[in-house]
Enzyme design. Structure first.
Site, mmCIF file in Angstrom:
data_model
loop_
_atom_site.group_PDB
_atom_site.id
_atom_site.type_symbol
_atom_site.label_atom_id
_atom_site.label_comp_id
_atom_site.label_asym_id
_atom_site.label_seq_id
_atom_site.Cartn_x
_atom_site.Cartn_y
_atom_site.Cartn_z
ATOM 1 N N SER A 16 23.289 -90.122 -92.217
ATOM 2 C CA SER A 16 23.141 -91.121 -93.280
ATOM 3 C C SER A 16 24.098 -92.296 -93.144
ATOM 4 O O SER A 16 23.691 -93.442 -93.391
ATOM 5 C CB SER A 16 23.307 -90.452 -94.647
ATOM 6 O OG SER A 16 22.231 -89.586 -94.927
ATOM 7 N N ASP A 29 13.291 -87.701 -101.271
ATOM 8 C CA ASP A 29 12.718 -86.851 -100.219
ATOM 9 C C ASP A 29 11.192 -86.835 -100.287
ATOM 10 O O ASP A 29 10.517 -86.823 -99.255
ATOM 11 C CB ASP A 29 13.238 -85.421 -100.341
ATOM 12 C CG ASP A 29 14.681 -85.279 -99.881
ATOM 13 O OD1 ASP A 29 15.148 -86.138 -99.105
ATOM 14 O OD2 ASP A 29 15.343 -84.314 -100.297
ATOM 15 N N GLY A 59 8.750 -71.898 -96.047
ATOM 16 C CA GLY A 59 10.002 -71.947 -96.782
ATOM 17 C C GLY A 59 9.760 -72.120 -98.262
ATOM 18 O O GLY A 59 8.676 -72.541 -98.686
ATOM 19 N N ALA A 60 10.786 -71.802 -99.067
ATOM 20 C CA ALA A 60 10.613 -71.839 -100.523
ATOM 21 C C ALA A 60 11.809 -72.456 -101.230
ATOM 22 O O ALA A 60 12.021 -72.218 -102.413
ATOM 23 C CB ALA A 60 10.373 -70.420 -101.046
ATOM 24 N N GLY A 61 12.590 -73.285 -100.543
ATOM 25 C CA GLY A 61 13.760 -73.898 -101.146
ATOM 26 C C GLY A 61 13.450 -75.236 -101.784
ATOM 27 O O GLY A 61 12.295 -75.575 -102.055
ATOM 28 N N LYS A 114 22.049 -80.678 -104.702
ATOM 29 C CA LYS A 114 20.935 -81.338 -105.379
ATOM 30 C C LYS A 114 20.718 -80.822 -106.798
ATOM 31 O O LYS A 114 20.327 -81.585 -107.696
ATOM 32 C CB LYS A 114 19.662 -81.205 -104.545
ATOM 33 C CG LYS A 114 19.760 -81.932 -103.196
ATOM 34 C CD LYS A 114 18.498 -81.793 -102.372
ATOM 35 C CE LYS A 114 18.649 -82.480 -101.022
ATOM 36 N NZ LYS A 114 17.420 -82.380 -100.205
#
Length: 273
Positions: free
Chosen positions: A18, A101, A124-126, A66
């Site tokens: 970033s 995002d 995935g499940a995040g 987050k």
């Protein structure tokens, strides 16, 4: 006093690209703004945030911050509210939270010609899986398969699908699935699946959008065949463009002046970093 300082926070953070992306953007825009990185844990987030003075304009947040950033903001955009995750904070007396995002995924897919799809598989499940689900919905998908190592973690994604009017089916990571147009992999960087699992996912998975970008190509990208493969570096770039919009205009949808040139400068800085 001018608010001119920005940083990306997370833990770990040394790998973050970033600073290179944002520094290139502000240089291209003729702004003398400073953008750095700081290692901040979930436990230290509140104290670090409270210590910032009026020279600070905003923050980019990565894992594991987050959720904490969501709780620390006074108002949030629709994408943040839907996902429960804030990756961009615009500081001030009443901090504002955004999730860029979602838009980063949408923009990255569009730039690579992946726009027309009805069925999507998410690995995935995040938190990033939630952003992928919202992005899929906004791109017109009506059916999503979520493959997770622990399917019980995906209950929130099923509920989010209900809110979005989508059918969401949850299954084991290595389960066989129906044919889909697009697979969005949100697994942690460096994940290596069993070769038979990767082959089965590729066989029925359509195009692959791999959120991870280091190392690249990922093990899953290497095993993919029959469809296009897009690196997460594209998402990183496009979500950063939306962050710059927030820091300048308080709106992730407000284009930058000469945005194509600014984006090209950011891409060049990323490639050369």
């Amino acid at each position: 006093m001018t608010r001119h300082r920005l940083e990306v926070w997370g833990d770990p953070i040394e790998h973050s690209r970033s600073p290179a992306l944002h520094t290139a953007a502000y240089r291209a825009l003729g702004l003398d703004w400073q953008y750095g990185r700081r290692r901040v844990s979930a436990e230290s987030f509140s104290g670090e945030l409270g210590a910032l003075d009026e020279t600070w304009r905003g923050l980019s947040l990565t894992m594991p911050l987050k959720d904490a950033a969501f709780a620390a903001t006074s108002s949030r955009d629709r994408h943040a509210e839907l996902t429960g995750a804030v990756n961009t904070m615009l500081l001030g007396s009443e901090p504002q939270g955004f999730n860029t995002d979602v838009g980063g995924i949408i923009d990255a897919l569009a730039e690579n010609g992946i726009e027309d799809f009805a069925a999507v598989r998410i690995l995935g499940a995040g938190a990033t899986a939630a952003s992928a689900l919202v992005a899929a919905s906004e791109c017109g998908a009506s059916r999503v398969e979520v493959h997770a190592r622990r399917p019980e973690r995906a209950e929130g994604l099923w509920a989010l699908g209900e809110r979005l009017g989508m059918r969401v089916d949850v299954t084991e990571l290595d389960a066989s699935g129906a044919l889909v147009d697009l697979t969005i992999a949100t697994l942690p960087s460096g994940t290596v699946l069993d070769a038979s699992v990767s082959a089965a996912l590729a066989e029925s998975g359509g195009d692959l959008f791999e959120v991870a970008y280091e190392p690249w190509p990922s093990a899953l990208a290497d095993a993919w065949h029959g469809g296009r493969v897009v690196s997460g570096s594209e998402m990183l770039l496009h979500q950063a463009v939306r962050q710059v919009r927030v820091f300048l205009h308080s709106d992730p949808l407000h284009p930058l002046d000469d945005e194509a040139r600014v984006r090209d400068e950011m891409r060049s800085a990323y490639v050369g970093d």
